[in-house]
Design a protein around this motif. Structure first.
Motif, PDB file in Angstrom:
ATOM      1  N   UNK A 156       0.835  -1.202   0.000  1.00  0.00           N
ATOM      2  CA  UNK A 156       0.000   0.000   0.000  1.00  0.00           C
ATOM      3  C   UNK A 156       0.868   1.249   0.000  1.00  0.00           C
ATOM      4  N   UNK A 170      -1.324   0.486  -4.889  1.00  0.00           N
ATOM      5  CA  UNK A 170      -2.369   1.472  -5.174  1.00  0.00           C
ATOM      6  C   UNK A 170      -2.612   1.564  -6.676  1.00  0.00           C
ATOM      7  N   UNK A 174      -5.776   0.422  -9.081  1.00  0.00           N
ATOM      8  CA  UNK A 174      -6.362   1.360 -10.045  1.00  0.00           C
ATOM      9  C   UNK A 174      -6.569   0.651 -11.386  1.00  0.00           C
ATOM     10  N   UNK A 177      -9.267  -2.111 -11.229  1.00  0.00           N
ATOM     11  CA  UNK A 177     -10.616  -1.531 -11.249  1.00  0.00           C
ATOM     12  C   UNK A 177     -10.971  -1.053 -12.658  1.00  0.00           C
TER      13      UNK A 177
ATOM     14  N   UNK B 124       2.249  11.307  -9.684  1.00  0.00           N
ATOM     15  CA  UNK B 124       2.861  10.743  -8.485  1.00  0.00           C
ATOM     16  C   UNK B 124       2.855  11.710  -7.283  1.00  0.00           C
ATOM     17  N   UNK B 127      -0.763  12.478  -6.099  1.00  0.00           N
ATOM     18  CA  UNK B 127      -1.381  11.287  -5.506  1.00  0.00           C
ATOM     19  C   UNK B 127      -0.783  11.029  -4.118  1.00  0.00           C
ATOM     20  N   UNK B 128       0.520  11.222  -3.976  1.00  0.00           N
ATOM     21  CA  UNK B 128       1.146  11.040  -2.656  1.00  0.00           C
ATOM     22  C   UNK B 128       0.609  12.050  -1.654  1.00  0.00           C
ATOM     23  N   UNK B 131      -2.832  10.984  -0.692  1.00  0.00           N
ATOM     24  CA  UNK B 131      -2.705   9.775   0.124  1.00  0.00           C
ATOM     25  C   UNK B 131      -2.350  10.110   1.576  1.00  0.00           C
ATOM     26  N   UNK B 132      -1.370  10.995   1.753  1.00  0.00           N
ATOM     27  CA  UNK B 132      -0.935  11.328   3.125  1.00  0.00           C
ATOM     28  C   UNK B 132      -2.051  12.019   3.907  1.00  0.00           C
ATOM     29  N   UNK B 135      -4.559   9.352   4.873  1.00  0.00           N
ATOM     30  CA  UNK B 135      -4.011   8.493   5.929  1.00  0.00           C
ATOM     31  C   UNK B 135      -4.062   9.215   7.281  1.00  0.00           C
ATOM     32  N   UNK B 161     -10.496   4.691 -11.044  1.00  0.00           N
ATOM     33  CA  UNK B 161      -9.272   3.954 -10.723  1.00  0.00           C
ATOM     34  C   UNK B 161      -8.397   4.675  -9.682  1.00  0.00           C
ATOM     35  N   UNK B 162      -8.321   5.983  -9.772  1.00  0.00           N
ATOM     36  CA  UNK B 162      -7.473   6.719  -8.833  1.00  0.00           C
ATOM     37  C   UNK B 162      -8.097   6.745  -7.441  1.00  0.00           C
ATOM     38  N   UNK B 164     -10.020   4.379  -6.330  1.00  0.00           N
ATOM     39  CA  UNK B 164      -9.854   3.009  -5.843  1.00  0.00           C
ATOM     40  C   UNK B 164      -8.449   2.775  -5.304  1.00  0.00           C
ATOM     41  N   UNK B 165      -7.441   3.313  -5.994  1.00  0.00           N
ATOM     42  CA  UNK B 165      -6.056   3.190  -5.534  1.00  0.00           C
ATOM     43  C   UNK B 165      -5.863   3.849  -4.174  1.00  0.00           C
ATOM     44  N   UNK B 166      -6.449   5.033  -4.010  1.00  0.00           N
ATOM     45  CA  UNK B 166      -6.329   5.741  -2.728  1.00  0.00           C
ATOM     46  C   UNK B 166      -7.093   4.995  -1.628  1.00  0.00           C
ATOM     47  N   UNK B 168      -7.562   1.787  -1.449  1.00  0.00           N
ATOM     48  CA  UNK B 168      -6.769   0.598  -1.095  1.00  0.00           C
ATOM     49  C   UNK B 168      -5.585   0.990  -0.207  1.00  0.00           C
ATOM     50  N   UNK B 169      -4.872   2.028  -0.616  1.00  0.00           N
ATOM     51  CA  UNK B 169      -3.653   2.400   0.119  1.00  0.00           C
ATOM     52  C   UNK B 169      -3.961   2.844   1.539  1.00  0.00           C
TER      53      UNK B 169
END
Lengths: 267, 259
Positions: A156, A170, A174, A177, B124, B127-128, B131-132, B135, B161-162, B164-166, B168-169
């Motif tokens: 993650x 992550x 993406x 999905x 990148x 998104x980071x 994400x932070x 979190x 998709x973005x 969903x990625x966030x 998950x993380x």
């Protein structure tokens, strides 16, 4: 030490690298206090040692060079990493990858046919995780009759010296999905990958301990293979990990040095 | 249906229902006028991640529709309302064109993340950053979760998709604010003094318009314009309250049968 039953009958240690030996970063990273000494003590004790990493930002050779520069006495053969395992899998199945990986990992795939790709290999591409690059991978996958997405790990996030960073997982999610596919994971916590690390370590699962900072990839993955597993309170460790709904390590230790202290006392 | 309460509000989808791309559905302007002569509140509801209310208004006015800005409720409005309710300051990963809908919302030192369709922000670094924040407890608000959309040169990744990625993380769930979410329809009625049972939704998307509205307790009328494909009405259970040829026919039904 009365409660350290987990430390008995150990013959080999599998160590995660980032967050256990050192904290990575753009500047090359910094060693975690006591870890270089701990690696030396493991080797001096006669315990077997193998590093098991999901590191995909460098070839194994460069990765080991970096670790040595940070003071770790490590050789290439002592590192199990996803890219070489992925290359074996690609060859076995006749797959030609489109790579969305870090520039520094590309040489690992030098021997692999990459023309007319029929799968996508995703690694921790960092700055290469641009919309354009993700879109390119997406279009390839959505255009395949049966999309094959291979992900080098599914972490993650991890910790760098300037903060936490999104890991490959992550971006794997993406693309999963977007294309309605399930990625095949090469790396921790995939059982096959951990078993290959265990084979390289050369001791049976019940005599090995995995030490890592990732509650799911390291601890959960190792326990599924029948190993004991410790979580260190360094790297990406967060106190909330101790309430994880599914994974419970055999023990927590403050850092690698403390784990090695306890294990060596039980030899 | 005899126990139904009197109709008090009509929600109308835009693209595909009042107009298709740059053309009005024939007779739709006139039908809207007739609808306004009835004692019902009219609201225009749409999923958009890009167009501000002002842009939408401009297009509709240009097509000859008599519409006021305050009658438009979009997924961006829904996101804005949520930000105001939660009193949070968003990191806005939305298209620059959508920013006017967030005027007056503080964005310094953000403690929330809003994700729309914003390819220029999906890199990148950003998104980071998102994400932070998440979190650290910032709520993740998604305008919608579409997987991809079509451009002239091919398919392109959507916001889904973005998001969903966030998710998950950070091991969290995004709050999705657009159609077909129940809260979207309930929010659209806010200030109208009208219960869901007293409202009807007209749209061309069987799942997002009709299904969503009916899940929220409204009635739903499906129109056979825009993205409608034969047998779409069979896609949801319970079935649409009614399926009509087009918006004017739906208005006729409302005026004759539902008041």
């Amino acid at each position: 030490m009365a409660t350290c039953g987990w430390a008995r009958a150990v013959r080999g240690l599998l160590l995660d690298v980032s967050g256990v030996l050192y904290d990575s970063g753009a500047d090359g990273g910094v060693p975690i206090a006591g870890s270089a000494e701990a690696v030396r003590r493991i080797k001096a004790s006669g315990l077997k040692l193998q590093l098991c990493t999901n590191e995909t930002q460098a070839t194994r050779e460069n990765f080991v060079r970096k670790l040595r520069a940070l003071g770790f006495d490590i050789s290439v053969a002592e590192v199990t990493a996803p890219a070489p395992a992925a290359c074996r899998l690609l060859k076995e199945r006749g797959l030609r990858p489109h790579l969305l990986v870090h520039d520094d990992l590309v040489p690992e795939f030098a021997e692999v046919d990459k023309t007319n790709p029929n799968c996508v290999v995703l690694g921790d591409a960092a700055e290469n995780f641009t919309y354009a690059n993700l879109n390119e991978a997406f279009r390839l996958l959505i255009g395949m009759e049966k999309p094959v997405l291979i992900s080098l790990g599914k972490g993650r996030y991890y910790k760098e010296t300037d903060g936490l960073k999104l890991d490959v997982g992550a971006y794997m999610k993406a693309l999963e999905y977007a294309c309605d596919v399930q990625a095949e994971v090469v790396g921790k916590p995939a059982k096959k990958f951990l078993e290959s690390a265990l084979a390289e370590l050369g001791v049976p699962a019940e005599q090995a301990i995995m030490i890592g900072d990732d509650i799911v990839s390291d601890v959960g993955g190792a326990q599924q293979c029948g190993m004991r597993a410790l979580q260190v309170r360094t790297g990406k460790y967060r106190p909330s990990d101790e309430n994880h709904p599914e994974v419970k390590p055999d023990a927590y230790v403050n850092n690698l040095a403390e784990a090695v202290d306890i294990i060596l006392q039980h030899l | 249906m005899s126990a139904r309460r009197a109709l008090k509000a009509v929600l109308v989808d835009l693209n595909g229902t009042l107009h298709v791309e740059d053309s009005a559905v024939p007779g739709a302007q006139e039908a809207l006028k007739r609808l306004r002569s009835a004692p019902v509140t009219v609201r225009f509801v749409t999923n958009t991640t890009k167009e501000s209310k002002r842009d939408l208004l401009e297009r509709l006015t240009g097509l000859g529709f008599d519409i006021a800005e305050h009658e438009i409720f979009t997924s961006l409005t829904a996101a804005r309302n949520l930000l105001e309710q939660q009193q949070v300051r968003p990191l806005l990963l939305v298209d620059d064109k959508a920013l006017p809908d967030f005027t007056g919302i503080g964005t310094d030192n953000p403690n929330a993340v809003v994700v729309g369709l914003a390819p220029e922000h999906f890199h990148y670094e950003m998104m980071n950053r998102a994400f932070r924040l998440i979190l650290d407890g910032a709520p993740l608000i998604a305008i919608h979760k579409a997987r991809y959309f079509k451009k002239k040169d091919g398919l392109c990744l959507g916001p889904g998709p973005f998001v969903t990625g966030l998710e998950y993380a950070t091991d969290t769930k995004a709050t999705v604010v657009g159609k077909p979410e129940k809260t979207f329809f309930l929010e659209a009625l806010r200030g109208t003094d009208c219960a869901p049972e007293e409202a009807v939704m007209i749209g061309d998307d069987c799942r997002d318009d009709v299904g969503g509205a009916q899940q929220a307790g409204m009635r739903g009328i499906l129109v056979r314009t825009g993205k409608y494909r034969p047998a779409d009405e069979d896609k949801i259970n319970p079935a649409p309250y009614l399926t009509c040829e087009n918006f004017p026919e739906a208005v006729e039904h409302i005026l004759k049968q539902m008041l």
